[in-house]
Structure formats: C-alpha cells, structure tokens
Enzyme design. Structure first.
Site, PDB file in Angstrom:
ATOM      1  N   GLY A  63       0.778  -1.237   0.000  1.00  0.00           N
ATOM      2  CA  GLY A  63       0.000   0.000   0.000  1.00  0.00           C
ATOM      3  C   GLY A  63       0.807   1.283   0.000  1.00  0.00           C
ATOM      4  CB  SER A  64       4.164   2.356  -1.129  1.00  0.00           C
ATOM      5  OG  SER A  64       4.207   2.004  -2.489  1.00  0.00           O
ATOM      6  CG  ASN A  65       1.270   3.436  -5.772  1.00  0.00           C
ATOM      7  OD1 ASN A  65       1.578   4.463  -6.371  1.00  0.00           O
ATOM      8  ND2 ASN A  65       1.902   2.283  -5.951  1.00  0.00           N
ATOM      9  CG  MET A 113      -2.354  -8.306  -6.277  1.00  0.00           C
ATOM     10  SD  MET A 113      -1.390  -7.544  -7.606  1.00  0.00           S
ATOM     11  CE  MET A 113      -0.575  -8.990  -8.256  1.00  0.00           C
ATOM     12  NE  ARG A 114     -11.127 -10.181  -6.387  1.00  0.00           N
ATOM     13  CZ  ARG A 114     -11.353 -11.414  -5.936  1.00  0.00           C
ATOM     14  NH1 ARG A 114     -10.562 -11.953  -5.044  1.00  0.00           N
ATOM     15  NH2 ARG A 114     -12.382 -12.098  -6.370  1.00  0.00           N
ATOM     16  CG  LEU A 115      -8.091  -9.143 -14.369  1.00  0.00           C
ATOM     17  CD1 LEU A 115      -8.252 -10.053 -15.587  1.00  0.00           C
ATOM     18  CD2 LEU A 115      -7.398  -7.853 -14.762  1.00  0.00           C
ATOM     19  CG  ASN A 159      -4.303  -0.204 -12.143  1.00  0.00           C
ATOM     20  OD1 ASN A 159      -4.020  -0.261 -10.939  1.00  0.00           O
ATOM     21  ND2 ASN A 159      -3.722  -0.984 -13.039  1.00  0.00           N
ATOM     22  CG  HIS A 189       0.945  -1.507 -15.124  1.00  0.00           C
ATOM     23  ND1 HIS A 189       0.756  -2.672 -14.416  1.00  0.00           N
ATOM     24  CD2 HIS A 189       1.848  -1.793 -16.093  1.00  0.00           C
ATOM     25  CE1 HIS A 189       1.509  -3.627 -14.951  1.00  0.00           C
ATOM     26  NE2 HIS A 189       2.177  -3.114 -15.962  1.00  0.00           N
TER      27      HIS A 189
END
Ligand code: GRF
Length: 203
Positions: A14-16, A89-91, A112, A114
């Site tokens: 959770g750094s973002n 980590m899920r679509l 999101n 990336h």
C-alpha cells in the site's frame, strides 16, 4: 461543498495508497472515504489505520460475482465517486464496471497505476521483466480500468530511463517514487476539477 469521495482498492503493502491518503488529507475537495483490501492482514490496512482512514477487508472467495457484489455494496453505501486501484490483484468484471459507471452517468471513474509504459509489460513483475530485457527506459502509466489486464484507455504516462549501471533494486525504488508522484498529481487534478467528476447518482 460535498467532497469528492474516493475508495482505494489494494491487496499489498500500500505505498501508493499511503501517498494518496496523505495527499487527499492535504486537499479540501477530496477524501479517501475508505480503503478496501481483498487480503486479510495486508500492509495497506495498517497504513489506513495509522492515517485514521476507514478500512475494510472483503476477503477473496471462490465466487467472483459474490465478491464483487460485496465490494459494490460498499461503494454504493458510501456513495463513492472514484475508485483508485493501487496494487489490487484482481481484475474487475465488465458487469462490475458497468454497475459502478452506471452510478456516474455511464462515465468511467475507475483508475489504475501500472509500472510500465503500457501496452508494454502488462501484468505482474513488469519492472523486473523490462530490466531483464535490457530496455533503456520504461515508465509509469495511469489508465482507466476496463475488464482486461492493464488495457484501459491511458490518461497519463511518465518515462523512467534506466541509468548506466543501475541495479534492479535501485530502479524499482525510483519507479515507486514516480508512481506516487503520478498518482497524487492525478488526484490533485481531480480535486481541482481539471479532471471532471460525475457525482454518484443512483437511478
Ligand atoms: C505498484 O507497483 C502498482 O503500480 C502495481 O502494484 C504495485 C503496488 O505497490 N499495480 P504498493 O502496494 O502501492 O506499494
């Protein structure tokens, strides 16, 4: 004036998410209404706790539809305007996105971040894969979320050249800093109304 309400979905350290929560706390017109993780004990939960941000766990379960319904219930209950994915980590399914977007006049308000210059290196381990391929530069992409893997329309990109002799570890540290800068800059644009927000409206 009502604040713009943001939910952060995250699975990991959770750094973002932390950078976003801190930035939101410095801005008047946005709030991180809650952080949601699909992983019990994820580091992001402690970070939310330390910043006095409401947090929930909706643990992984085999039925994707049921899981998404539980997440949607929270998004609806708290009248969330934007969903920021930060290492989630899920679509998300098309059905999920259509439901959420339907509460915002059909506009897409799920984003999101990336760590690659998409469409290069979607999916996991993007930094390492780029490094091992010997690329001269990579970067960070902020994009709207669709049902694919890192495939939605791009909103912002920042480039990150690999310096001569730089290690993967050192490059990765610079990646994360750039992610935090890019994501918080986007949050500020939302707060300033430079990225328009369609408010939550249940039909
Ligand atoms: C980040 O690299 C993000 O871009 C990717 O997953 C990682 C999450 O890191 N989608 P953190 O949990 O925000 O530290």
């Amino acid at each position: 004036m009502n604040k713009i309400r943001i939910a952060i979905l995250a699975s990991g350290t959770g750094s973002n998410a932390e950078a976003l929560m801190k930035k939101a706390q410095s801005l008047n017109s946005v709030e991180v209404t809650f952080v949601l993780s699909d992983k019990v004990g994820a580091g992001v939960l402690e970070k939310a706790q330390n910043l006095s941000v409401r947090h929930f766990v909706v643990a992984k379960q085999s039925d994707r539809r049921e899981h998404e319904q539980r997440v949607l219930n929270l998004l609806r209950e708290y009248r969330i305007d934007w969903v920021f994915l930060a290492g989630y980590m899920r679509l998300l399914s098309l059905e999920f996105l259509q439901t959420f977007n339907g509460w915002h006049g059909g506009n897409s308000q799920v984003v999101n971040i990336h760590p690659s210059l998409l469409p290069a290196y979607p999916g996991v381990d993007s930094i390492r894969r780029a490094f091992e391929d010997g690329v001269e530069e990579s970067g960070v992409t902020l994009h709207l979320v669709d049902e694919g893997m890192d495939t939605g329309p791009q909103l912002m990109q920042s480039r990150l050249p690999l310096e001569a002799g730089e290690s993967l570890a050192a490059w990765s540290v610079r990646f994360h800093k750039l992610e935090h800068q890019t994501y918080t800059q986007f949050l500020e644009l939302v707060a300033l109304g430079q990225i328009p927000t369609s408010p939550f409206e249940e039909t």
